[in-house]
Each structure stands twice: as structure tokens, then as C-alpha cells.
Design an enzyme around this catalytic site. Structure first.
Site, PDB file in Angstrom:
ATOM      1  N   SER A  88       0.830  -1.200   0.000  1.00  0.00           N
ATOM      2  CA  SER A  88       0.000   0.000   0.000  1.00  0.00           C
ATOM      3  C   SER A  88       0.874   1.264   0.000  1.00  0.00           C
ATOM      4  CB  SER A  88      -0.971  -0.048   1.186  1.00  0.00           C
ATOM      5  OG  SER A  88      -2.047   0.829   0.998  1.00  0.00           O
ATOM      6  N   HIS A 237      -7.417  -6.152   0.184  1.00  0.00           N
ATOM      7  CA  HIS A 237      -6.274  -5.240   0.230  1.00  0.00           C
ATOM      8  C   HIS A 237      -5.252  -5.654   1.287  1.00  0.00           C
ATOM      9  CE1 HIS A 237      -4.025  -1.593  -0.349  1.00  0.00           C
ATOM     10  NE2 HIS A 237      -4.226  -1.191   0.893  1.00  0.00           N
TER      11      HIS A 237
END
Length: 257
Positions: A88, A237
């Protein structure tokens, strides 16, 4: 320099050091289990990014700055190049470093992020943490109850609470929340960095995530011409937390290829 957690190789190192850069609101501690397992043949160093964990507090949070932080750590470790894994926000910092200082990196793993600007905004979560009256908190259960009024997802609350230091009285966040909120446009954005990283790069995503889309691949390949793509089924994610064994094995195969 950034705070680091070093995991020495279990045997004589047979591969370059692996550096791990966590995502927004995380820390190097979040990667402990995966880092220890990957340290069977190499040293693994997990960093706390600026304004996170035990690393220094700064007034800004741009990707050129985060990449420079990572470069300083890598140069302190000894022989380069190293392998670099970023998730990320940490993945964007890793890409920024790969494009501007490619000599420092042998292989790159980017976990569930693309070199693009995103429209989503994470300031709500920073405000939710900052609004808790920590003077009334003595246990993790109390902190979770207070945070639940602002954040519904129990898994997300559990992740954020890993950054709450309950040993302090009153407790404190190991996050520079005002700066992270103010710098959010930079964090969810991308500086438009030009360059080419002409070494192997793995873009590893969760099959249920929407962060790396098919339309991003052209942009990725322009900057990372040796990019490979892989998905972990059943993961979103937070793929390294949701499917840790699958994540670890995929990373291992790529780094040792």
C-alpha cells in the site's frame, strides 16, 4: 533514521537482505510473523515508516521523502542491492525508490497498490482515532469499544489498535495522526515520477481488492517493464494479513527464482 526491526537469518545468509515497508497506519511490528518465516535464508528488516511506530515525526509525508528514508536504511545495512517489499503506502514508497535509485534494489515486490492517484480518502480513520479520549482508556477492550462508535469493521479496528501504546499513561497512538490527516492527498496520490526500473518486479494483489485494476497495467509496465502479476484468491487489500501463508510462499518463490 527510521526505526527498524531486524530479523537475522536463521542460517548463514544465502540471499540479499529483504526490507519490508508497511502501509498507512501500520508498523514494522505488523509484519513479524511473515518476516520471521522469510528470515530462514536471509536477513529481513521491517521498518517503521516516518510518522509511524517508533520512527521520527516529520511535518510532511511525501513519497520522495519516504523513498529517501528507505534509501538511508538500505545504505546503512551494508552491501547493496537488497530486495524490497512494500504494501500500500509502503508499496508506493518502494516504487518511488526503485524508479529513482534502482541500483539499491535487486527485486521489488509491490503488494496491492499501483503507481496512480486514488480517489478514496483515509482521513476519516485518522479522525476516528484522534477523537478518542485516551485519558479514559485503560484496556484494549475499552479502546475497541470507543473506536467502534466511529469504525464498524472489527478487523480494521483491531489493525488500528496495534498502534495504540497501552503501556503509557494515558495511552498514546504510535501514529502522527495530525500530519497523516493533513498529508492525505499526497498519501493517496502519486507524484508522477518518471523513470524505469529494469529489474524483476512482482505486483501481488488480493483477488477481491480493487486497488490494482486491469487498466493500471499499461502504466505499471511503462515504469516496470519486467513486471509480473499475481493474485491471491480470497484476499482483499490486506492480503498479507488475510492469507499470510499464501502471501509468504508467493513472495518466496519470486525472490528465489
Amino acid at each position: 533514521m527510521l526505526a527498524t526491526i531486524r530479523h537475522p537469518a536463521a542460517t548463514a545468509p544465502e540471499a540479499p537482505t529483504l526490507v519490508i515497508a508497511h502501509g498507512l497506519y501500520g508498523s514494522g511490528r505488523n509484519w513479524g510473523v511473515i518476516a520471521r518465516r522469510l528470515a530462514d535464508r536471509r536477513e529481513v528488516v521491517a521498518v517503521d515508516m516516518r510518522n509511524h511506530g517508533e520512527s521520527p515525526r516529520f511535518p510532511t509525508q511525501s513519497y520522495p521523502e519516504m523513498a529517501a528514508d528507505l534509501a538511508e536504511v538500505i545504505e546503512s545495512l551494508g552491501p547493496q542491492p537488497v530486495d524490497l517489499l512494500g504494501h500500500s503506502m509502503g508499496g508506493k514508497a518502494a516504487m518511488q525508490l526503485a524508479l529513482t535509485r534502482p541500483e539499491l534494489i535487486r527485486r521489488l515486490v509491490v503488494a496491492d497498490i499501483a503507481p496512480v492517484a486514488y480517489a478514496h480518502d483515509q482521513t476519516r480513520n485518522a479522525r476516528a482515532m484522534a477523537e478518542i479520549d485516551l485519558s479514559r482508556i485503560t484496556t484494549r477492550a475499552e479502546a475497541d469499544a470507543a473506536l467502534s462508535a466511529r469504525i464498524d469493521d472489527p478487523a480494521l479496528r483491531a489493525f488500528f489498535l496495534q498502534s495504540l501504546d497501552l503501556r503509557q499513561r494515558p495511552p498514546r497512538w504510535r501514529l502522527n495522526l495530525p500530519v497523516l490527516e493533513a498529508e492525505m492527498p499526497k498519501i493517496v496520490g502519486w507524484p508522477g515520477t518518471l523513470g524505469v526500473f529494469d529489474h524483476p518486479a512482482l505486483f501481488l494483489t488480493g483477488a477481491e481488492s480493487r486497488y490494482v485494476l486491469p487498466e493500471h497495467r499499461e502504466t505499471i509496465r511503462a515504469l516496470f517493464p519486467k513486471a509480473r502479476f499475481a493474485k491471491i484468491p480470497g484476499a482483499g487489500h490486506w492480503l498479507h494479513a488475510e492469507k499470510p501463508r499464501e502471501f509468504e510462499e508467493t513472495v518466496r518463490v519470486f525472490l528465489e527464482a
